[in-house]
Design a protein around this motif. Structure first.
Motif, PDB file in Angstrom:
ATOM      1  N   UNK A   1       0.852  -1.187   0.000  1.00 66.63           N
ATOM      2  CA  UNK A   1       0.000   0.000   0.000  1.00 66.63           C
ATOM      3  C   UNK A   1       0.885   1.234   0.000  1.00 66.63           C
ATOM      4  N   UNK A   2       0.593   2.159  -0.909  1.00 70.34           N
ATOM      5  CA  UNK A   2       1.358   3.411  -0.998  1.00 70.34           C
ATOM      6  C   UNK A   2       0.439   4.594  -0.752  1.00 70.34           C
ATOM      7  N   UNK A   3       0.916   5.535   0.054  1.00 68.68           N
ATOM      8  CA  UNK A   3       0.186   6.772   0.292  1.00 68.68           C
ATOM      9  C   UNK A   3       1.196   7.898   0.492  1.00 68.68           C
ATOM     10  N   UNK A   4       0.710   9.102   0.753  1.00 67.35           N
ATOM     11  CA  UNK A   4       1.602  10.239   1.030  1.00 67.35           C
ATOM     12  C   UNK A   4       0.789  11.396   1.594  1.00 67.35           C
ATOM     13  N   UNK A   5       1.427  12.561   1.743  1.00 68.46           N
ATOM     14  CA  UNK A   5       0.673  13.751   2.147  1.00 68.46           C
ATOM     15  C   UNK A   5       0.806  14.895   1.145  1.00 68.46           C
ATOM     16  N   UNK A   6       1.616  14.715   0.113  1.00 69.21           N
ATOM     17  CA  UNK A   6       1.802  15.763  -0.891  1.00 69.21           C
ATOM     18  C   UNK A   6       0.793  15.681  -2.030  1.00 69.21           C
ATOM     19  N   UNK A   7      -0.023  14.627  -2.025  1.00 69.77           N
ATOM     20  CA  UNK A   7      -1.014  14.462  -3.075  1.00 69.77           C
ATOM     21  C   UNK A   7      -0.610  13.397  -4.075  1.00 69.77           C
ATOM     22  N   UNK A   8      -1.606  12.795  -4.698  1.00 69.91           N
ATOM     23  CA  UNK A   8      -1.384  11.634  -5.551  1.00 69.91           C
ATOM     24  C   UNK A   8      -0.562  11.948  -6.800  1.00 69.91           C
ATOM     25  N   UNK A   9      -0.506  13.200  -7.198  1.00 62.61           N
ATOM     26  CA  UNK A   9       0.252  13.570  -8.407  1.00 62.61           C
ATOM     27  C   UNK A   9       1.663  14.057  -8.101  1.00 62.61           C
ATOM     28  N   UNK A  10       2.056  14.095  -6.836  1.00 60.07           N
ATOM     29  CA  UNK A  10       3.371  14.622  -6.461  1.00 60.07           C
ATOM     30  C   UNK A  10       4.492  13.739  -7.018  1.00 60.07           C
TER      31      UNK A  10
ATOM     32  N   UNK B   1      -3.442   4.673  -2.516  1.00 57.98           N
ATOM     33  CA  UNK B   1      -4.562   5.484  -2.023  1.00 57.98           C
ATOM     34  C   UNK B   1      -3.938   6.721  -1.404  1.00 57.98           C
ATOM     35  N   UNK B   2      -4.099   7.853  -2.070  1.00 54.50           N
ATOM     36  CA  UNK B   2      -3.405   9.071  -1.650  1.00 54.50           C
ATOM     37  C   UNK B   2      -4.341  10.270  -1.753  1.00 54.50           C
ATOM     38  N   UNK B   3      -4.040  11.340  -1.022  1.00 56.27           N
ATOM     39  CA  UNK B   3      -4.910  12.520  -1.055  1.00 56.27           C
ATOM     40  C   UNK B   3      -4.988  13.134  -2.451  1.00 56.27           C
ATOM     41  N   UNK B   4      -6.141  13.711  -2.749  1.00 58.46           N
ATOM     42  CA  UNK B   4      -6.327  14.343  -4.061  1.00 58.46           C
ATOM     43  C   UNK B   4      -5.727  15.744  -4.121  1.00 58.46           C
ATOM     44  N   UNK B   5      -5.187  16.191  -2.994  1.00 57.70           N
ATOM     45  CA  UNK B   5      -4.543  17.518  -2.932  1.00 57.70           C
ATOM     46  C   UNK B   5      -3.515  17.482  -1.799  1.00 57.70           C
TER      47      UNK B   5
ATOM     48  N   UNK C   1     -14.571  11.159  -0.133  1.00 57.79           N
ATOM     49  CA  UNK C   1     -14.750  10.633  -1.478  1.00 57.79           C
ATOM     50  C   UNK C   1     -13.516   9.859  -1.913  1.00 57.79           C
ATOM     51  N   UNK C   2     -13.761   8.750  -2.605  1.00 60.53           N
ATOM     52  CA  UNK C   2     -12.696   7.961  -3.216  1.00 60.53           C
ATOM     53  C   UNK C   2     -12.942   7.913  -4.712  1.00 60.53           C
ATOM     54  N   UNK C   3     -11.921   8.205  -5.486  1.00 55.71           N
ATOM     55  CA  UNK C   3     -12.040   8.129  -6.933  1.00 55.71           C
ATOM     56  C   UNK C   3     -10.961   7.229  -7.496  1.00 55.71           C
TER      57      UNK C   3
ATOM     58  N   UNK D   1      -3.020  -0.102  -9.375  1.00 59.30           N
ATOM     59  CA  UNK D   1      -4.360   0.394  -9.059  1.00 59.30           C
ATOM     60  C   UNK D   1      -4.227   1.621  -8.172  1.00 59.30           C
ATOM     61  N   UNK D   2      -4.845   2.730  -8.603  1.00 57.53           N
ATOM     62  CA  UNK D   2      -4.698   3.990  -7.874  1.00 57.53           C
ATOM     63  C   UNK D   2      -6.049   4.617  -7.551  1.00 57.53           C
ATOM     64  N   UNK D   3      -6.119   5.183  -6.358  1.00 55.48           N
ATOM     65  CA  UNK D   3      -7.284   5.935  -5.927  1.00 55.48           C
ATOM     66  C   UNK D   3      -6.836   7.279  -5.367  1.00 55.48           C
ATOM     67  N   UNK D   4      -7.630   8.303  -5.628  1.00 56.85           N
ATOM     68  CA  UNK D   4      -7.437   9.573  -4.936  1.00 56.85           C
ATOM     69  C   UNK D   4      -8.527   9.704  -3.879  1.00 56.85           C
ATOM     70  N   UNK D   5      -8.174  10.341  -2.769  1.00 57.05           N
ATOM     71  CA  UNK D   5      -9.088  10.460  -1.633  1.00 57.05           C
ATOM     72  C   UNK D   5      -9.211  11.931  -1.241  1.00 57.05           C
ATOM     73  N   UNK D   6     -10.405  12.343  -0.892  1.00 52.35           N
ATOM     74  CA  UNK D   6     -10.628  13.747  -0.517  1.00 52.35           C
ATOM     75  C   UNK D   6     -10.150  14.061   0.892  1.00 52.35           C
ATOM     76  N   UNK D   7      -9.749  13.046   1.642  1.00 51.11           N
ATOM     77  CA  UNK D   7      -9.398  13.247   3.041  1.00 51.11           C
ATOM     78  C   UNK D   7      -7.917  13.360   3.314  1.00 51.11           C
ATOM     79  N   UNK D   8      -7.568  13.093   4.556  1.00 47.30           N
ATOM     80  CA  UNK D   8      -6.197  13.228   5.049  1.00 47.30           C
ATOM     81  C   UNK D   8      -5.401  11.954   4.739  1.00 47.30           C
ATOM     82  N   UNK D   9      -4.086  11.985   4.955  1.00 51.86           N
ATOM     83  CA  UNK D   9      -3.297  10.757   4.782  1.00 51.86           C
ATOM     84  C   UNK D   9      -3.793   9.597   5.647  1.00 51.86           C
ATOM     85  N   UNK D  10      -4.181   9.876   6.886  1.00 53.47           N
ATOM     86  CA  UNK D  10      -4.692   8.812   7.749  1.00 53.47           C
ATOM     87  C   UNK D  10      -6.018   8.279   7.219  1.00 53.47           C
ATOM     88  N   UNK D  11      -6.876   9.160   6.717  1.00 52.95           N
ATOM     89  CA  UNK D  11      -8.114   8.712   6.067  1.00 52.95           C
ATOM     90  C   UNK D  11      -7.802   7.733   4.935  1.00 52.95           C
TER      91      UNK D  11
END
Length: 259
Positions: free
Chosen positions: A9-18, A37-41, A57-59, A69-79
């Motif tokens: 599982x990969x995530x971050x706090x800089x946003x999924x496009x960073x 699964x990473x923040x959308x912003x 929201x998950x997209x 497989x990638x998802x963007x999330x409207x919430x925080x990194x912990x979300x």
């Protein structure tokens, strides 16, 4: 299954496009099956915040034939970690990696960091986890210089596992790969931010504030993450999420609290 690829599982706090997370994805693809699964912003300095008073929201942003497989999330990194574990993943990941953060998360920064909070959340879920950060705040930082080290640390973590309740905080100096002296296991340096607020006015005359400050390392030890980074080493700090000050329990029991 014995020969099943590790699920990462990969995530971050800089946003999924960073660029940092894109470099991390490229590296982890060579190790196992990757779900992002990473923040959308950008969600920097969110700490361990979770969303409870707003919708989440998950997209899905990848196609069926994509390798990852990638998802963007409207919430925080912990979300992102919570949603991944509870809504997306069919089994518990073998590893969670967070980052690669644009900027250091050494010393006291670990408690503010969304990158590290995502790793800590994975640890709470019983998932071996690592937060990766590069001491370069540039959006176009050169992550290629550290990718071989990222892979090595991830592979070692998959093989050796981590003690229950422990995650790794890994910080890289801003150096060429050939100039990095090695990897040091460290403790967190005692440091703080001396903060100030720049007071300004809107065009309508209303006061507002912009946080700024100076990082002050109060620790002269040569076994700290700050020393390692300043001297050309990668710092690896084992972090626990039990915040109990165990050494103080005995002293507090001498207080007359029940008298």
């Amino acid at each position: 299954m014995k020969n099943q690829k590790p699920l990462i599982l990969i995530t971050n706090d800089d946003g999924v496009s960073a660029p940092g997370i894109r470099a991390l994805i490229d590296t982890m693809k060579t190790i196992g099956e990757v779900i992002v699964v990473a923040p959308d912003k950008p969600q920097s300095a969110m700490g361990h915040a979770i969303t409870i008073n707003n919708t989440l929201y998950l997209n899905k942003i990848s196609k069926e034939n994509d390798a990852v497989t990638e998802y963007s999330c409207s919430g925080t990194p912990v979300d992102c970690v919570k949603l991944a574990v509870n809504e997306i993943l069919k089994r518990k990941p073998d590893l969670c990696v967070s980052g690669i953060n644009h900027g250091s998360n050494s010393s006291i920064n670990v408690i503010y960091s969304g990158t590290m909070s995502a790793a800590v959340e994975a640890g709470i879920e019983g998932i071996p986890a690592i937060g990766f950060s590069l001491l370069d705040y540039d959006w176009n930082a050169d992550f290629q210089q550290i990718q071989s080290f990222v892979k090595k640390i991830a592979l070692e973590t998959l093989e050796k596992k981590l003690p229950k309740g422990v995650v790794l905080n890994v910080n890289f100096p801003k150096l060429k790969e050939k100039d990095i002296k090695g990897i040091k296991i460290c403790r967190q340096a005692k440091a703080l931010w001396v903060e100030k607020f720049d007071k300004r006015k809107t065009p309508f005359g209303k006061d507002y504030y912009w946080l700024s400050g100076e990082f002050v390392n109060q620790d002269k030890g040569e076994d700290t993450d700050e020393w390692a980074l300043e001297n050309g080493y990668i710092s690896v700090v084992p972090v626990q999420f039990d915040l109990t000050a165990h050494h103080t329990i005995q002293e507090l029991n001498t207080w007359n609290l029940n008298g």
